[in-house]
Motif scaffolding. Structure first.
Motif, PDB file in Angstrom:
ATOM      1  N   THR A 134      72.630  44.736  55.030  1.00  0.00           N
ATOM      2  CA  THR A 134      72.793  44.388  56.446  1.00  0.00           C
ATOM      3  C   THR A 134      71.711  45.072  57.286  1.00  0.00           C
ATOM      4  N   GLY A 135      71.405  46.313  56.957  1.00  0.00           N
ATOM      5  CA  GLY A 135      70.341  47.031  57.665  1.00  0.00           C
ATOM      6  C   GLY A 135      68.977  46.402  57.448  1.00  0.00           C
ATOM      7  N   LEU A 136      68.719  45.975  56.221  1.00  0.00           N
ATOM      8  CA  LEU A 136      67.434  45.346  55.917  1.00  0.00           C
ATOM      9  C   LEU A 136      67.306  44.004  56.644  1.00  0.00           C
ATOM     10  N   ILE A 137      68.379  43.237  56.643  1.00  0.00           N
ATOM     11  CA  ILE A 137      68.374  41.949  57.339  1.00  0.00           C
ATOM     12  C   ILE A 137      68.129  42.167  58.834  1.00  0.00           C
ATOM     13  N   GLU A 138      68.781  43.171  59.375  1.00  0.00           N
ATOM     14  CA  GLU A 138      68.602  43.529  60.785  1.00  0.00           C
ATOM     15  C   GLU A 138      67.122  43.827  61.097  1.00  0.00           C
ATOM     16  N   ALA A 139      66.502  44.591  60.232  1.00  0.00           N
ATOM     17  CA  ALA A 139      65.086  44.936  60.431  1.00  0.00           C
ATOM     18  C   ALA A 139      64.233  43.664  60.450  1.00  0.00           C
ATOM     19  N   PHE A 140      64.529  42.753  59.549  1.00  0.00           N
ATOM     20  CA  PHE A 140      63.776  41.498  59.496  1.00  0.00           C
ATOM     21  C   PHE A 140      64.025  40.631  60.725  1.00  0.00           C
ATOM     22  N   LEU A 141      65.275  40.603  61.185  1.00  0.00           N
ATOM     23  CA  LEU A 141      65.590  39.789  62.365  1.00  0.00           C
ATOM     24  C   LEU A 141      64.801  40.299  63.579  1.00  0.00           C
ATOM     25  N   ASP A 142      64.712  41.610  63.695  1.00  0.00           N
ATOM     26  CA  ASP A 142      63.960  42.182  64.817  1.00  0.00           C
ATOM     27  C   ASP A 142      62.486  41.795  64.742  1.00  0.00           C
ATOM     28  N   ARG A 143      61.901  41.910  63.540  1.00  0.00           N
ATOM     29  CA  ARG A 143      60.482  41.567  63.399  1.00  0.00           C
ATOM     30  C   ARG A 143      60.270  40.061  63.586  1.00  0.00           C
ATOM     31  N   ALA A 144      61.215  39.270  63.126  1.00  0.00           N
ATOM     32  CA  ALA A 144      61.094  37.812  63.252  1.00  0.00           C
ATOM     33  C   ALA A 144      61.136  37.400  64.723  1.00  0.00           C
ATOM     34  N   ALA A 273      53.981  56.918  57.586  1.00  0.00           N
ATOM     35  CA  ALA A 273      55.216  57.401  56.965  1.00  0.00           C
ATOM     36  C   ALA A 273      55.527  56.683  55.657  1.00  0.00           C
ATOM     37  N   PHE A 274      54.997  55.480  55.481  1.00  0.00           N
ATOM     38  CA  PHE A 274      55.265  54.734  54.256  1.00  0.00           C
ATOM     39  C   PHE A 274      54.013  54.404  53.461  1.00  0.00           C
ATOM     40  N   SER A 275      53.015  55.309  53.526  1.00  0.00           N
ATOM     41  CA  SER A 275      51.868  55.128  52.649  1.00  0.00           C
ATOM     42  C   SER A 275      51.345  56.485  52.223  1.00  0.00           C
ATOM     43  N   ILE A 340      65.894  49.479  48.620  1.00  0.00           N
ATOM     44  CA  ILE A 340      66.290  48.823  49.877  1.00  0.00           C
ATOM     45  C   ILE A 340      65.941  49.724  51.064  1.00  0.00           C
ATOM     46  N   ALA A 341      66.204  51.016  50.920  1.00  0.00           N
ATOM     47  CA  ALA A 341      65.922  51.945  52.019  1.00  0.00           C
ATOM     48  C   ALA A 341      64.418  51.994  52.314  1.00  0.00           C
ATOM     49  N   ALA A 342      63.615  52.062  51.266  1.00  0.00           N
ATOM     50  CA  ALA A 342      62.160  52.132  51.460  1.00  0.00           C
ATOM     51  C   ALA A 342      61.649  50.843  52.097  1.00  0.00           C
ATOM     52  N   MET A 343      62.198  49.725  51.645  1.00  0.00           N
ATOM     53  CA  MET A 343      61.744  48.445  52.189  1.00  0.00           C
ATOM     54  C   MET A 343      62.151  48.304  53.654  1.00  0.00           C
ATOM     55  N   THR A 344      63.348  48.746  53.983  1.00  0.00           N
ATOM     56  CA  THR A 344      63.800  48.680  55.374  1.00  0.00           C
ATOM     57  C   THR A 344      62.863  49.503  56.257  1.00  0.00           C
ATOM     58  N   GLY A 345      62.499  50.666  55.789  1.00  0.00           N
ATOM     59  CA  GLY A 345      61.573  51.514  56.536  1.00  0.00           C
ATOM     60  C   GLY A 345      60.213  50.868  56.703  1.00  0.00           C
ATOM     61  N   ARG A 348      60.417  47.901  59.189  1.00  0.00           N
ATOM     62  CA  ARG A 348      60.562  48.372  60.578  1.00  0.00           C
ATOM     63  C   ARG A 348      59.254  48.920  61.132  1.00  0.00           C
ATOM     64  N   ASP A 349      58.517  49.619  60.278  1.00  0.00           N
ATOM     65  CA  ASP A 349      57.341  50.378  60.732  1.00  0.00           C
ATOM     66  C   ASP A 349      56.031  49.605  60.737  1.00  0.00           C
ATOM     67  N   LEU A 350      55.930  48.542  59.961  1.00  0.00           N
ATOM     68  CA  LEU A 350      54.590  47.990  59.744  1.00  0.00           C
ATOM     69  C   LEU A 350      54.016  47.334  61.003  1.00  0.00           C
ATOM     70  N   THR A 351      52.708  47.464  61.136  1.00  0.00           N
ATOM     71  CA  THR A 351      52.002  46.844  62.252  1.00  0.00           C
ATOM     72  C   THR A 351      51.511  45.476  61.824  1.00  0.00           C
ATOM     73  N   VAL A 352      51.817  44.485  62.622  1.00  0.00           N
ATOM     74  CA  VAL A 352      51.362  43.126  62.317  1.00  0.00           C
ATOM     75  C   VAL A 352      50.029  42.902  63.014  1.00  0.00           C
ATOM     76  N   ARG A 353      49.000  42.530  62.271  1.00  0.00           N
ATOM     77  CA  ARG A 353      47.664  42.309  62.848  1.00  0.00           C
ATOM     78  C   ARG A 353      47.521  40.818  63.172  1.00  0.00           C
ATOM     79  N   THR A 354      48.016  40.492  64.358  1.00  0.00           N
ATOM     80  CA  THR A 354      48.141  39.080  64.732  1.00  0.00           C
ATOM     81  C   THR A 354      46.787  38.362  64.767  1.00  0.00           C
ATOM     82  N   ASP A 355      45.742  39.080  65.186  1.00  0.00           N
ATOM     83  CA  ASP A 355      44.407  38.472  65.241  1.00  0.00           C
ATOM     84  C   ASP A 355      43.926  38.075  63.847  1.00  0.00           C
ATOM     85  N   ARG A 356      44.140  38.972  62.885  1.00  0.00           N
ATOM     86  CA  ARG A 356      43.712  38.695  61.502  1.00  0.00           C
ATOM     87  C   ARG A 356      44.527  37.541  60.904  1.00  0.00           C
ATOM     88  N   MET A 357      45.807  37.539  61.194  1.00  0.00           N
ATOM     89  CA  MET A 357      46.650  36.464  60.668  1.00  0.00           C
ATOM     90  C   MET A 357      46.215  35.119  61.228  1.00  0.00           C
TER      91      MET A 357
END
Ligand code: ARG
Length: 458
Positions: A134-144, A273-275, A340-345, A348-357
């Motif tokens: 549920t926490g992981l899904i929540e993180a994805f919903l926020d980013r989406a 924090a995640f690299s 699951i915990a690492a993926m949720t983190g 939540r944390d990753l920066t999306v590079r919209t220009d590159r995408m």
């Protein structure tokens, strides 16, 4: 010396190697709390049914509570000679309360005891997994939500296919993890029966009440077949298969994170924090967490195959082989929780590079399908002909080293005379994405609908 539990039949104790191969205390001590709860429920039922006295029940419960405190505070001495958690606790209980301890095992066997302990443990782990998902899904919903309109290339064969949005891609994972969570819920539902009271395999002659212990332990009902109760480990297999499928989803995501965070793609930046860095190459920022999530999947899948293999040849009912169920499940559970915990983190944390995408979405002729669709819609061509005409346009653009939208109107009309200036409106990635309004499609308006649907259910 011979065994204090079954020494009556034995003249001598076990060989040192026998003791070593036989003992499970090294790992099944994890079940101490479930074992104590199971014993309290059992003793309480025995007293209620007049099978033991309520004084003995009091002594047993008090003793077990003491043992729980001893174990929790690290003041319990586990003994390998006593083989497993069940006998370690019972021996300590005898030491603490004397002969009353010997009445606890009335109408019970270690076979139903271990089955109930392990079911309780797996059930609780499944409930934890449900919350983590549920926490992981929540993180994805926020980013989406944040990126419902962020255009990126969609891939097939890892080749640019059609523009999609990052929000839409995130929602693909929401669907997967949502199904994983359903599998977890089904697994809980399937295992929610208490095997306690099946005894060794045949049931018991004592007038026990299995409904009472089932209820006391939070199970929906007792199992209906005593042989099955002590033979079945499919609750563990279902946990492992559910975990393996979920881990496989996590691993695909991990792989995408690894690819997307390369300088070559540059779609995302992982947080510090995640690299990790490199001890020699100062420029490096490595996606170790994602790689380890990908690798944990190997362990989890291995555990599933491991236990399936242990179980496949066993005649009913209990065989000692089944003691090997626990480490597979414990290891997979620990790996899955961490993954699951690492993926949720990371999510939540990753920066999306919209220009590159966006730049990548526009390259690789990703709007070729839109051109073909335009020819069908506006010039009345059959789709197969439109496909052919568009293919020629792509070949021309490729030979000139430019994008479809950079071909002049004259050039396009040279390929098909019915093409007009209006075609340029569908050649942009934004127009392409916005046009895909079919149910479940990538249009931002549609993605937002899917986000709302999930918000109401998460
Ligand atoms: N440690 C054993 C296990 O994990 C407990 C059950 C032992 N039962 C038996 N009949 N030997 O399976």
């Amino acid at each position: 010396s011979s065994n204090q539990m079954w020494g009556g039949r034995f003249a001598s104790g076990p060989d040192a190697i026998m003791e070593e191969i036989n003992a499970s205390i090294g790992f099944d001590k994890k079940l101490f709390d479930q074992d104590i709860r199971g014993s309290i429920a059992h003793a309480t039922m025995l007293a209620e049914k007049g099978i033991i006295s309520s004084e003995d029940r009091e002594k047993i419960v008090t003793g077990l509570e003491t043992i729980r405190t001893e174990i929790e505070s690290g003041n319990f001495e586990f003994s390998r000679q006593l083989e497993d958690i069940h006998m370690n606790i019972e021996a300590r209980l005898a030491h603490l309360i004397g002969p009353a301890a010997g009445r606890l095992h009335t109408a019970r066997s270690r076979n139903d005891q271990v089955a109930v302990d392990f079911r309780l443990w797996v059930k609780e782990e499944l409930m934890k997994t449900e919350r983590a998902l549920t926490g992981l899904i929540e993180a994805f919903l926020d980013r989406a939500e944040e990126h419902a309109g962020t255009v990126m290339p969609g891939f097939t064969h890892l080749q640019t296919a059609q523009p999609v949005t990052f929000g839409h891609h995130c929602m693909a994972y929401v669907e997967m993890f949502g199904r994983d969570r359903n599998r977890v819920r089904h697994a809980i539902d399937h295992l929610d029966e208490s095997p306690l009271g099946a005894a060794a395999l045949a049931g018991t002659g004592y007038a026990i009440d299995r409904h009472l212990t089932a209820r006391a332990l939070g199970f929906r009902e007792p199992t209906r077949n005593s042989i099955d109760s002590v033979s079945d480990r499919d609750f563990a297999l279902e946990f492992l298969s559910t975990a393996a499928i979920c881990a496989t989803h996590l691993s695909r995501l991990a792989e995408e994170i690894v690819i997307w965070s390369t300088p070559q793609f540059g779609f995302i930046r992982l947080s510090d924090a995640f690299s990790t860095g490199s001890s020699i190459m100062p420029q490096k920022k490595n996606p170790d967490a994602a790689e380890l999530v990908r690798a944990k999947t190997g362990r989890i899948n291995g555990s599933l195959v491991g236990l399936l293999t242990v179980m496949k040849g066993l005649p009913l009912a209990y065989s000692k082989d089944m003691q090997e169920d626990k480490e597979q499940v414990f290891d997979a559970a620990e790996s899955l929780e961490l993954a699951i915990a690492a993926m949720t983190g990371m999510v939540r944390d990753l920066t999306v590079r919209t220009d590159r995408m966006k730049a990548a979405a526009g390259s690789g002729y990703s709007t070729a399908t839109d051109l073909a669709d335009w020819l069908v819609r506006e010039a009345g061509l059959p789709f197969r002909d439109a496909h052919h005409v568009t293919g020629r346009a792509v070949a021309l653009a490729e030979s000139k080293g430019c994008d479809l939208a950079e071909l002049s109107l004259e050039e396009l009309q040279g390929i098909h005379p019915d093409i007009t200036k209006a075609v340029y409106d569908v050649l942009t990635v934004e127009a392409s994405v916005a046009s895909r309004k079919s149910f479940g499609g990538t249009a931002p308006a549609e993605v937002k609908k899917q986000i709302a649907w999930w918000r109401a259910r998460n």
